[in-house]
Design a protein around this motif. Structure first.
Motif, PDB file in Angstrom:
ATOM      1  N   HIS A 121     -10.728  -1.162 -14.618  1.00 45.99           N
ATOM      2  CA  HIS A 121     -10.333  -2.470 -14.727  1.00 45.99           C
ATOM      3  C   HIS A 121      -9.387  -2.139 -13.253  1.00 45.99           C
ATOM      4  CE1 HIS A 121     -11.451  -2.822 -19.452  1.00 45.99           C
ATOM      5  NE2 HIS A 121     -10.754  -1.176 -19.023  1.00 45.99           N
ATOM      6  N   ASP A 122      -9.387  -3.094 -13.190  1.00 50.01           N
ATOM      7  CA  ASP A 122      -8.401  -4.338 -11.621  1.00 50.01           C
ATOM      8  C   ASP A 122      -8.406  -3.484 -10.141  1.00 50.01           C
ATOM      9  OD1 ASP A 122      -6.579  -5.894 -13.812  1.00 50.01           O
ATOM     10  OD2 ASP A 122      -6.074  -3.846 -14.442  1.00 50.01           O
ATOM     11  N   VAL A 123      -9.974  -2.756 -10.031  1.00 50.76           N
ATOM     12  CA  VAL A 123     -10.334  -1.953  -9.276  1.00 50.76           C
ATOM     13  C   VAL A 123     -10.212  -2.567  -8.538  1.00 50.76           C
ATOM     14  CG1 VAL A 123     -12.615  -1.033 -10.841  1.00 50.76           C
ATOM     15  CG2 VAL A 123     -12.957  -3.930  -9.770  1.00 50.76           C
ATOM     16  N   ASP A 124     -10.114  -4.184  -7.987  1.00 50.84           N
ATOM     17  CA  ASP A 124      -9.533  -5.126  -6.499  1.00 50.84           C
ATOM     18  C   ASP A 124      -8.001  -4.469  -6.230  1.00 50.84           C
ATOM     19  OD1 ASP A 124     -11.788  -6.215  -5.967  1.00 50.84           O
ATOM     20  OD2 ASP A 124     -11.643  -7.938  -7.394  1.00 50.84           O
ATOM     21  N   GLU A 125      -7.395  -4.268  -7.269  1.00 52.07           N
ATOM     22  CA  GLU A 125      -6.310  -4.047  -6.672  1.00 52.07           C
ATOM     23  C   GLU A 125      -5.669  -2.442  -7.255  1.00 52.07           C
ATOM     24  OE1 GLU A 125      -2.125  -5.338  -6.206  1.00 52.07           O
ATOM     25  OE2 GLU A 125      -3.962  -6.634  -6.611  1.00 52.07           O
ATOM     26  N   ARG A 126      -6.189  -2.282  -8.455  1.00 51.91           N
ATOM     27  CA  ARG A 126      -5.541  -0.093  -8.119  1.00 51.91           C
ATOM     28  C   ARG A 126      -6.415   0.280  -7.516  1.00 51.91           C
ATOM     29  NH1 ARG A 126      -5.934   0.650 -13.838  1.00 51.91           N
ATOM     30  NH2 ARG A 126      -5.164   2.804 -14.144  1.00 51.91           N
ATOM     31  N   HIS A 127      -7.493   0.157  -6.711  1.00 55.56           N
ATOM     32  CA  HIS A 127      -8.166   0.334  -6.108  1.00 55.56           C
ATOM     33  C   HIS A 127      -8.706  -0.077  -4.458  1.00 55.56           C
ATOM     34  CE1 HIS A 127      -9.407   3.681  -9.955  1.00 55.56           C
ATOM     35  NE2 HIS A 127      -9.840   2.713 -10.058  1.00 55.56           N
ATOM     36  N   ARG A 129      -7.115  -0.032  -1.742  1.00 53.95           N
ATOM     37  CA  ARG A 129      -6.723   1.274  -0.331  1.00 53.95           C
ATOM     38  C   ARG A 129      -7.882   3.076  -0.468  1.00 53.95           C
ATOM     39  NH1 ARG A 129      -0.685   0.579  -1.138  1.00 53.95           N
ATOM     40  NH2 ARG A 129      -1.000  -1.863  -1.684  1.00 53.95           N
ATOM     41  N   ARG A 130      -8.631   3.312  -1.302  1.00 55.00           N
ATOM     42  CA  ARG A 130      -9.407   3.977  -1.417  1.00 55.00           C
ATOM     43  C   ARG A 130     -10.211   3.769  -0.846  1.00 55.00           C
ATOM     44  NH1 ARG A 130      -8.155   7.010  -6.492  1.00 55.00           N
ATOM     45  NH2 ARG A 130      -7.053   5.992  -6.856  1.00 55.00           N
ATOM     46  N   SER A 133     -14.878   3.085  -2.865  1.00 57.06           N
ATOM     47  CA  SER A 133     -14.409   2.335  -4.006  1.00 57.06           C
ATOM     48  C   SER A 133     -14.990   3.289  -5.040  1.00 57.06           C
ATOM     49  CB  SER A 133     -15.333   0.761  -4.323  1.00 57.06           C
ATOM     50  OG  SER A 133     -16.894   0.872  -4.385  1.00 57.06           O
ATOM     51  N   SER A 158     -12.361  -7.653 -12.900  1.00 58.86           N
ATOM     52  CA  SER A 158     -11.959  -7.235 -11.759  1.00 58.86           C
ATOM     53  C   SER A 158     -12.414  -6.031 -11.782  1.00 58.86           C
ATOM     54  CB  SER A 158     -10.732  -7.444 -10.756  1.00 58.86           C
ATOM     55  OG  SER A 158     -10.615  -6.252  -9.750  1.00 58.86           O
ATOM     56  N   THR A 159     -13.393  -5.208 -13.049  1.00 63.09           N
ATOM     57  CA  THR A 159     -13.358  -4.977 -13.693  1.00 63.09           C
ATOM     58  C   THR A 159     -15.076  -4.025 -13.463  1.00 63.09           C
ATOM     59  OG1 THR A 159     -12.710  -5.595 -15.648  1.00 63.09           O
ATOM     60  CG2 THR A 159     -14.022  -3.913 -16.209  1.00 63.09           C
TER      61      THR A 159
END
Length: 161
Positions: A121-127, A129-130, A133, A158-159
């Motif tokens: 969930h929320d991959v655009d926000e939570r991930h 800076r990695r 992806s 964003s999932t």
């Protein structure tokens, strides 16, 4: 039908296939044809359940046997000994479905492949800076099978699934 159309994930049929080292093997964009529209199971289930009269679905029971009565009707026997009769029978109880035997003599067999379903969930926000992806991250070292693949799909939100 309009309610179903409202839950379709336009663009959801697109997929990327990666090997265990995150090498892109295939990039399959959604062709826009809607030949196989994508919608979340939970949304489909909700629409179907809301269309039925109260008491139609009997929760908390395990189907033991199905007997055809003719004219499309069936008698259902549950493991608790209770029975029910149906005018319409939908077999959606999984791989080892009791209803499957009514429409096919084929038995499920292990094909040498396992499928794990997960949601990020929320991959655009939570991930964001990695350097990779979640959809392109290499499989973990415990995935030593040389044919290990990762298939990811972006949902309407964003999932990734």
């Amino acid at each position: 039908m309009n309610e179903y159309r409202s839950i379709i994930h336009v663009g959801g049929a697109g997929q990327r296939v990666l090997d265990r080292n995150a090498t892109l093997l295939a990039d399959l964009p959604d062709d826009g044809s809607m030949a196989s529209p994508e919608a979340r199971r939970g949304d489909i289930r909700r629409i179907l359940l809301e269309s039925l009269p109260d008491g139609t679905v009997q929760w908390g029971k395990k189907l033991r046997d199905v007997a055809p009565l003719g004219d499309g009707r069936h008698e259902l026997t549950f493991t608790n000994g209770s029975t029910a009769h149906s005018d319409v029978l939908v077999g959606a109880e999984g791989t080892w479905s009791k209803v499957r035997a009514l429409v096919s003599v084929e038995k499920p067999v292990y094909a040498g492949m396992s499928y794990i379903d997960t949601f990020l969930h929320d991959v655009d926000e939570r991930h964001a800076r990695r350097p990779w992806s979640p959809a392109t991250a290499p499989c973990t070292p415990s995935s030593q099978a040389k044919d290990s693949l990762r298939i990811a799909r972006r949902e309407r939100s964003s999932t990734l699934t």
